[in-house]
Design a protein around this motif. Structure first.
Motif, short mmCIF file in Angstrom:
data_model
loop_
_atom_site.label_atom_id
_atom_site.label_comp_id
_atom_site.label_asym_id
_atom_site.label_seq_id
_atom_site.Cartn_x
_atom_site.Cartn_y
_atom_site.Cartn_z
N GLU A 149 9.75 -5.28 -32.58
CA GLU A 149 9.45 -4.30 -31.97
C GLU A 149 9.87 -4.61 -30.70
N LEU A 150 9.78 -5.58 -29.92
CA LEU A 150 11.08 -5.94 -29.14
C LEU A 150 12.92 -6.21 -28.96
N ASP A 151 12.62 -6.08 -30.25
CA ASP A 151 14.35 -6.30 -29.97
C ASP A 151 14.86 -4.79 -30.10
N LYS A 152 15.49 -4.44 -28.86
CA LYS A 152 16.56 -2.88 -29.26
C LYS A 152 17.43 -2.52 -29.75
N PHE A 153 17.77 -2.91 -30.69
CA PHE A 153 18.33 -2.18 -32.26
C PHE A 153 17.72 -2.36 -33.03
N ALA A 154 16.09 -2.32 -32.81
CA ALA A 154 15.18 -1.85 -34.20
C ALA A 154 13.73 -1.31 -33.55
N ARG A 155 13.72 -2.17 -32.63
CA ARG A 155 12.12 -1.66 -31.52
C ARG A 155 10.64 -1.31 -33.22
N SER A 181 7.14 3.72 -34.94
CA SER A 181 7.53 2.44 -35.49
C SER A 181 6.35 1.21 -36.11
N GLY A 182 6.16 0.15 -36.72
CA GLY A 182 4.95 -0.29 -36.48
C GLY A 182 5.56 -2.07 -36.25
N PRO A 183 4.61 -2.89 -35.25
CA PRO A 183 5.33 -3.44 -34.97
C PRO A 183 4.70 -4.76 -35.67
#
Length: 219
Positions: free
Chosen positions: A148-154, A58-60
């Motif tokens: 990156e802080l969204d638990k449904f996206a990461r 995952s890219g921030p």
């Protein structure tokens, strides 16, 4: 996500943490790769697809919208979109008419620096960093999301690093019995963009139509 002869059962926890079961003929999985990796499939996903999902990282990314009374950055002969290596990331005008909105998107290492600016001084700190655009005005409103802080996206986007094999691209979009896969990471042409998400949704719908014509389906 459990497939059987006549359909698919999806188990998910509700707001109270109680497991609920939803039954359907087919399922479209449009979640980002980090989420898909954590889902349980019965039967299990094909080995190549599991390897492809595991190889993606995952890219921030942090994205913000700043609302102003007027578009103070507009100047004749100057562009309305800029890419940069600054902490504010890329900057562009969200639309060409009222309301006057600037969109900022900081990806990669800039995401953390962008977040630090917000924590230190709020949206006005961001505005002051945009002085190179023109005579500043205070923001009337502000919204931001750190993916990156969204638990449904990461994360804001999927990174196809050196450990990801090119031949795995096809596996990300390949249907699996009654399960179709969508999401921008499954797009060959528009990966990382909203265009890719829309394109993949249309493709997943076609995959299901084909699967219906070929019933009975076996994973």
């Amino acid at each position: 996500i459990e497939q059987h002869a006549s359909g698919v059962s999806v188990g998910a926890a509700d707001g109270a943490g109680k497991m609920q079961t939803i039954k359907s003929d087919y399922v479209v999985v449009a979640a980002p790769a980090p989420i898909v990796r954590d889902l349980e499939f019965a039967p299990a996903l094909p080995s190549l697809l599991r390897q492809a999902l595991k190889a993606l990282t995952s890219g921030p990314a942090t994205k913000a919208h700043l609302l102003f009374e007027k578009a103070w950055w507009r100047r004749t002969g100057h562009p309305q979109a800029y890419g940069s290596n600054l902490d504010t990331g890329a900057v562009w005008e969200a639309n060409g008419s009222k309301p006057a909105v600037l969109t900022l998107l900081a990806g990669g290492r800039a995401s953390q620096a962008f977040r630090a600016l917000l924590e230190e001084g709020g949206p006005q700190r961001l505005v002051r960093r945009l002085s190179w655009l023109g005579e500043l005005e205070n923001a009337l409103d502000f919204r931001s999301t750190t993916w990156e802080l969204d638990k449904f996206a990461r994360g804001g986007y999927m990174v196809f690093g050196p450990e990801f094999r090119p031949e795995w691209r096809a596996e990300l979009s390949r249907g699996f019995g009654r399960v179709a896969f969508a999401g921008d990471h499954t797009s060959r042409k528009w990966q990382g963009y909203m265009n890719g998400a829309v394109e993949s949704g249309a493709r997943a719908a076609r995959d299901i139509e084909i699967a219906r014509l070929m019933e009975p389906v076996s994973p």
